[in-house]
Design a protein around this motif. Structure first.
Motif: not given
Length: 617
Positions: A129-146, A465-472
């Motif tokens: 627990r003391k070493d944790m650094v948490l990163y939250k992401l959405h699988v599609r949104n995280f890399t779709k902008g590439l 932005a729950y419905c923004q499947d775009n650059s937003i």
């Protein structure tokens, strides 16, 4: 087709298969009419109907064993009282392979699918627990902008290719927003006229959008709500095997020393036994390390007592210390996940009222049994950059009249709404972001960073932005000069946190010198050392962590000044020949100094709205 049908053994809900038979087991009352519908793959043939008689019952379960059935040739569903349903325990759902495909065929089918996968070489990962650094992401949104030119963007494979990026940032724990099968197409209902008043109707202008041309669907990008909890999201796969791709991604996380946390959203109607089965399934089959649980009726008492989940991390909003067994302190794995850290920090960072004592109380928050997840920004509000770029929410594109999303977000625009070419405004915004990040990573709880916040990601003022499947909604990978600077700053903050165990103690601070170290484990200072008037309107404070309480040689002094004028904070006199050295000041362009500079005065002067780190050694 003639099949040999007999009563099943009720081995497991869903489908159990051997070389010579297949067994179907599902929930159904004895009084109901039940059938299994077998659909020949790649055909339009009517399904083969197999009646499951009441004598094949045990409790509220039906089970039937079918000999010599080749399930590689068939998909299936259940029919209960003439209502067709997919199998809640299906490992694959057929019909949603294409993301937001409005032309797909009606109807979903269950499929028994176990693609071969080897976990060979998987290391055992248990991040303390003391070493944790948490990163939250959405699988599609995280890399779709590439972009489409990048292979596998928006998929499990795309995420796997970016794990080295997360590792370089210092992330230890990756939290994935829902990756189980869900319906992403939400029908758009036309607005209804209510009441007896007559409304003026504008004449249709030239070029106006016809009713039949208006969108019929809205996209549920995030996936919250009911889903098929045993099946990975097929449209998140680059190929034909979503289960194998997700397992490969998790295996890669583990090989990089990172753990995988799944966010699971359970509706109020789901029974406790079902939720428990879901979690055990993902631990058993996908080797996940923890869950962030959403829902108002999560049976935490049952989940925490389940031996199979005894090393699995659980995040939930409604947990208190008295719910947790004392033995959990040996491996703390239960976390309360709320927004109570967020609001005091936002008030001060934005300069909207606020009190440093509220911040101080949040920073020292720790418990032997119960951990705390801290964050400044989450998916259901402004991004970190937008917090200081927009004074109003801009959710017009969501199609809800800008009425959706939080109305009270403690956000400011620093003088201009949205993007600005003014270097002065850019400088002010960047410093406030740095101040907010410092509060997050220099606190005792587990820091959680929302995807994209490390490099100034913007949603153009949309805080829902729950419905923004775009650059937003997608993470922007085209970093500007300022975002590159901020990324380096975040990486330095995480590294500094890892190098100083006193910032992430698992024992709560006592605010006393219990070990006769010369300083208390935690103390507070203002214009005068050791003197801190606890008035409600205080905006500056010095926080001193004594390193000896973590077995370290260095003391860490953190100065906060959220006043509109410079503030001098007193530095307590060092022991022996030790001195104070400046390590970081958010006023500086790079903030973290390449070489620490000695502070020769008995105080340090902070500029307005700035944070500093001073090391005693």
């Amino acid at each position: 087709m003639r099949l040999d049908v007999k009563r099943g053994e009720f081995l497991r809900l869903g489908v159990t298969k051997s070389k010579t038979w297949a067994e179907f087991c599902f929930e159904c009352r004895k009084e109901s009419e039940c059938k299994i519908l077998l659909y020949k793959r790649n055909t339009t043939d009517l399904p083969v109907e197999i009646t499951v008689p009441p004598e094949f019952s045990k409790g509220n379960l039906r089970s039937v064993r079918i000999d010599k059935l080749d399930l590689s040739e068939y998909d299936y569903n259940f029919s209960i009282d003439q209502k067709e349903i997919t199998d809640p325990f299906a490992r694959r759902i057929i019909g949603r392979e294409g993301w937001a495909d409005t032309k797909r065929k009606a109807g979903l089918y269950s499929r028994y699918e176990l693609n071969p996968f080897s976990w060979r070489g998987e290391p055992k990962v248990e991040v303390l627990r003391k070493d944790m650094v948490l990163y939250k992401l959405h699988v599609r949104n995280f890399t779709k902008g590439l972009g489409e030119s990048v292979p596998d963007s928006g998929t499990f494979r795309g995420l796997e290719k970016k794990l080295s990026y997360l590792k370089s940032l210092g992330v230890t724990s990756v939290e994935l927003m829902p990756v189980y099968e869900f319906e992403e197409l939400l029908p758009v209902e036309p607005p209804k006229e209510t009441g007896s008043y007559a409304y003026w109707k504008e004449k249709k202008k030239k070029g106006a959008v016809k009713a039949e041309d208006k969108p019929k669907y809205k996209i549920n990008c995030w996936g919250y709500g009911a889903g098929s909890y045993f099946a990975p999201k097929a449209s998140f796969a680059a190929g034909e095997c979503p289960d194998a791709e997700l397992k490969s991604c998790i295996l890669k996380m583990h090989k990089k020393g990172m753990e995988c946390i799944l966010e699971m959203d359970f509706g109020d109607c789901l029974p406790a036994w079902f939720i428990l089965e879901v979690l055990k399934f993902w631990v058993r089959e996908y080797h996940v390390d923890g869950f962030h649980l959403q829902g108002s009726r999560i049976p935490m008492d049952i989940l925490m007592q389940e031996p199979y989940l005894g090393r699995t991390k659980l995040f939930y909003r409604g947990i208190s210390e008295d719910m947790i067994d004392g033995q959990e302190s040996a491996f703390p794995r239960i976390f309360v996940d709320t927004d109570e850290f967020m609001y005091p920090c936002r008030r001060l960072a934005a300069g909207i009222d606020g009190n440093v004592w509220d911040l101080a109380n949040q920073m020292k928050k720790q418990n032997e049994r119960l951990g705390h997840i801290n964050y400044i920004a989450d998916n259901n509000d402004f991004t970190l950059a937008d917090l200081f770029s927009y004074e109003k929410k801009h959710n017009e594109q969501n199609g809800e009249g800008n009425l959706d999303g939080p109305d009270f977000s403690l956000n400011i625009n620093c003088g201009v709404e949205g993007e600005s070419s003014s270097r002065n405004i850019q400088r002010i915004r960047l410093r406030r972001m740095k101040n907010a990040a410092a509060m997050l990573f220099l606190s005792q709880g587990v820091p959680m960073l929302m995807a994209g916040d490390e490099d100034c990601n913007s949603q153009q003022g949309n805080n829902n932005a729950y419905c923004q499947d775009n650059s937003i909604g997608w993470k922007d990978w085209k970093s500007s000069r300022s975002s590159k600077e901020f990324f380096r700053y975040i990486r330095c903050l995480i590294q500094f946190r890892k190098e100083h165990a006193i910032l992430r103690m698992e024992q709560p601070m006592r605010l006393s010198d219990a070990k006769s170290a010369g300083y208390p484990d935690l103390s507070y200072h203002e214009e005068n050392a050791w003197i801190t008037p606890q008035h409600f309107n205080r905006k500056a404070i010095g926080v001193l962590y004594c390193g000896k309480y973590a077995g370290e040689a260095e003391d860490v002094f953190i100065g906060f000044n959220f006043c509109n004028f410079p503030k001098k904070l007193a530095l307590p006199k060092q022991r022996g020949r030790r001195k104070w050295y400046l390590a970081m000041d958010t006023v500086g362009k790079e903030s973290f100094l390449e070489e620490q500079e000695e502070v020769k005065e008995s105080w340090y002067s902070l500029e307005p709205h700035s944070v500093c780190i001073i090391i005693g050694k």
